[in-house]
Scaffold this motif. Sequence first.
Motif, PDB file in Angstrom:
ATOM      1  N   ALA A  98      37.754  46.800  46.082  1.00  0.00           N
ATOM      2  CA  ALA A  98      38.308  45.573  45.156  1.00  0.00           C
ATOM      3  C   ALA A  98      39.291  45.450  44.578  1.00  0.00           C
ATOM      4  O   ALA A  98      39.837  44.661  43.947  1.00  0.00           O
ATOM      5  CB  ALA A  98      37.062  45.386  44.359  1.00  0.00           C
ATOM      6  N   ASN A  99      40.214  46.685  44.853  1.00  0.00           N
ATOM      7  CA  ASN A  99      41.598  46.725  44.186  1.00  0.00           C
ATOM      8  C   ASN A  99      42.457  45.972  44.954  1.00  0.00           C
ATOM      9  O   ASN A  99      42.593  46.513  46.068  1.00  0.00           O
ATOM     10  CB  ASN A  99      41.903  48.216  43.987  1.00  0.00           C
ATOM     11  N   THR A 100      43.064  45.108  44.453  1.00  0.00           N
ATOM     12  CA  THR A 100      43.887  44.151  45.172  1.00  0.00           C
ATOM     13  C   THR A 100      45.297  44.713  45.560  1.00  0.00           C
ATOM     14  O   THR A 100      45.654  44.658  46.829  1.00  0.00           O
ATOM     15  CB  THR A 100      44.286  42.828  44.606  1.00  0.00           C
ATOM     16  N   ARG A 101      45.647  45.588  44.640  1.00  0.00           N
ATOM     17  CA  ARG A 101      47.001  46.417  45.092  1.00  0.00           C
ATOM     18  C   ARG A 101      46.836  47.468  46.110  1.00  0.00           C
ATOM     19  O   ARG A 101      47.532  47.608  47.022  1.00  0.00           O
ATOM     20  CB  ARG A 101      47.503  46.934  43.882  1.00  0.00           C
ATOM     21  N   ALA A 102      45.663  48.262  46.055  1.00  0.00           N
ATOM     22  CA  ALA A 102      45.142  49.044  46.936  1.00  0.00           C
ATOM     23  C   ALA A 102      45.069  48.505  48.403  1.00  0.00           C
ATOM     24  O   ALA A 102      45.555  48.886  49.634  1.00  0.00           O
ATOM     25  CB  ALA A 102      44.006  49.803  46.972  1.00  0.00           C
ATOM     26  N   TYR A 103      44.533  46.887  48.450  1.00  0.00           N
ATOM     27  CA  TYR A 103      44.178  46.273  49.573  1.00  0.00           C
ATOM     28  C   TYR A 103      45.658  46.081  50.339  1.00  0.00           C
ATOM     29  O   TYR A 103      46.094  46.087  51.381  1.00  0.00           O
ATOM     30  CB  TYR A 103      43.664  44.980  49.309  1.00  0.00           C
TER      31      TYR A 103
END
Length: 270
Positions: A98-103
């Motif tokens: 759910a972490n957009t930066r991790a994605y």
Amino acid sequence: MGVLDRIKNKKLAQYVDDYPSQQVAADLFKGQWSSSFPASAGVTAGPIPLFEDSRINWAVDTMGSPEGKTVLELGFLEGGHSYMMSQMGAASVTAIDANTRAYLRALVAKEIMGMPNVHFYCGDFNKYLAKRDKKFDILLCSGILYHMVNPVQLIADMAACADNLFIWTHYYDHEMIYSKQASSFRNKLHFSTKEYECSADGYTAKVFRRSYLISLGWAGFCGGPNRYSYWLPKEELIGCLKHFGFRKLTFGFEEPGHKSGPSLAVVAQK
């Protein structure tokens, strides 16, 4: 110099003028990476060798090869563990975070490392698991359980999704967290002294609330979506896994004095 001249000479922030390379892509998130890439990639990123993680090698030795099997990873961070399962022959790897930066970092990592049978999805894996309409051969849950507001519910949902489960997690141990001799002593500032409960599908566990505090200010923050989470004591983790049908538990990598709090790895099998 006039206004128009200054505008002409100002470089737009969303463009780079470096020679094209994978390092340029990685540097879009400079200072935010947790993972280091293998030396063969020729790219500098974070400090932790998650693309060559001995915990995953141990898990595979314990539960069996993923070759030809379906794998689900929860909270993939930057894709290191998904990459390893892919390299070991998994038929497919579904990875959700759910972490957009991790994605976005994982997509960069996929371009750098090459992961044709890994599919990264951006979204809430709790909602995906709650449907309970798909089974996987292997489920990876590394660095996730202690970021949950209801870790019991997560274990219940994972048990419905896979018969082979790998978990690496921190756990609550009052003596170790509050002992001045323990390297995790600084962690005590994050905890509430109040005891709470979490429940799911007939199991209730005592848990301890931990707040992220200043960690939330780091651009590379990779914890849970809330400002706090609940940690299970080790005995509650074991009881919960057994309640939801995991009969064989194999433990490894236990570090009671881990600087961020006591931790362990477990392969749970039905």
